[in-house]
Scaffold this motif. Structure first.
Motif, PDB file in Angstrom:
ATOM      1  N   CYS A   1      -1.700   6.369 -10.252  1.00 45.67           N
ATOM      2  CA  CYS A   1      -1.409   7.237  -9.263  1.00 45.67           C
ATOM      3  C   CYS A   1      -0.081   7.713 -10.035  1.00 45.67           C
TER       4      CYS A   1
ATOM      5  N   GLY B   1      -2.603   3.367  -2.787  1.00 48.22           N
ATOM      6  CA  GLY B   1      -0.993   3.189  -2.339  1.00 48.22           C
ATOM      7  C   GLY B   1      -0.151   3.903  -2.188  1.00 48.22           C
ATOM      8  N   CYS B   2      -1.313   5.168  -1.468  1.00 46.42           N
ATOM      9  CA  CYS B   2      -0.053   6.228  -1.557  1.00 46.42           C
ATOM     10  C   CYS B   2      -1.066   7.663  -0.204  1.00 46.42           C
TER      11      CYS B   2
ATOM     12  N   CYS C   1      -5.777   8.006  -2.723  1.00 45.95           N
ATOM     13  CA  CYS C   1      -5.508   7.008  -3.577  1.00 45.95           C
ATOM     14  C   CYS C   1      -4.941   5.538  -2.592  1.00 45.95           C
TER      15      CYS C   1
ATOM     16  N   HIS D   1       1.913   9.655  -8.827  1.00 50.02           N
ATOM     17  CA  HIS D   1       2.910   9.647  -7.610  1.00 50.02           C
ATOM     18  C   HIS D   1       3.438   8.270  -7.003  1.00 50.02           C
ATOM     19  N   CYS D   2       2.843   7.698  -6.750  1.00 49.75           N
ATOM     20  CA  CYS D   2       3.691   6.076  -6.791  1.00 49.75           C
ATOM     21  C   CYS D   2       2.771   5.141  -6.777  1.00 49.75           C
TER      22      CYS D   2
HETATM   23 ZN   LIG Z   1      -0.640   7.033  -4.995  1.00 44.42          ZN
END
Ligand SMILES: [Zn+2]
Length: 120
Positions: free
Chosen positions: A30, A84-85, A82, A32-33
């Motif tokens: 990802c 994670g985020c 995702c 983003h994260c």
């Molecule tokens: Zn993410």
């Protein structure tokens, strides 16, 4: 939310997954994260020839406005968030029949949320 299209090789470590291939899963990092999301061969099996998505209609319209997948050109899609985020990600891939009823999948494009981070 704004979406962008990237080549699958920018985000995935394996581009050819499934029967007869060396890889049985592929990993998405990802943007983003930085969490790694692993997609298995069976995740693609389940998404094959289906129109259902984990995303709501608003997100789907935004994604389709950026890049509509074309089943007429052997394209299929797999949507996930995702872990994670929770960012929405769509993979556009091409299914190939290795032998009757057994497929492998070639990843083509990724549609993902453009970074929310400000560069200025
Ligand atoms: Zn993410």
């Amino acid at each position: 939310m704004i979406f962008k299209v990237s080549k699958a090789n920018c985000r995935f470590n394996e581009l050819s997954v499934g029967v007869g291939q060396t890889a049985t899963s592929t990993s998405y990092r990802c943007d983003h994260c930085s969490v790694i999301n692993t997609l298995t061969h069976s995740a693609f099996d389940k998404a094959l020839f289906k129109d259902s998505s984990v995303f709501n209609q608003d997100l789907l319209e935004l994604i389709n406005a950026v890049r509509k997948f074309e089943r007429g050109h052997w394209e299929e899609f797999l949507d996930f968030k995702c872990r994670g985020c929770n960012s929405p990600v769509r993979v556009i891939y091409e299914p190939n029949e290795f032998r009757m009823g057994c497929h492998y999948y070639q990843l083509k494009l990724v549609i993902e949320a453009a970074s929310a981070k400000r560069t200025s």
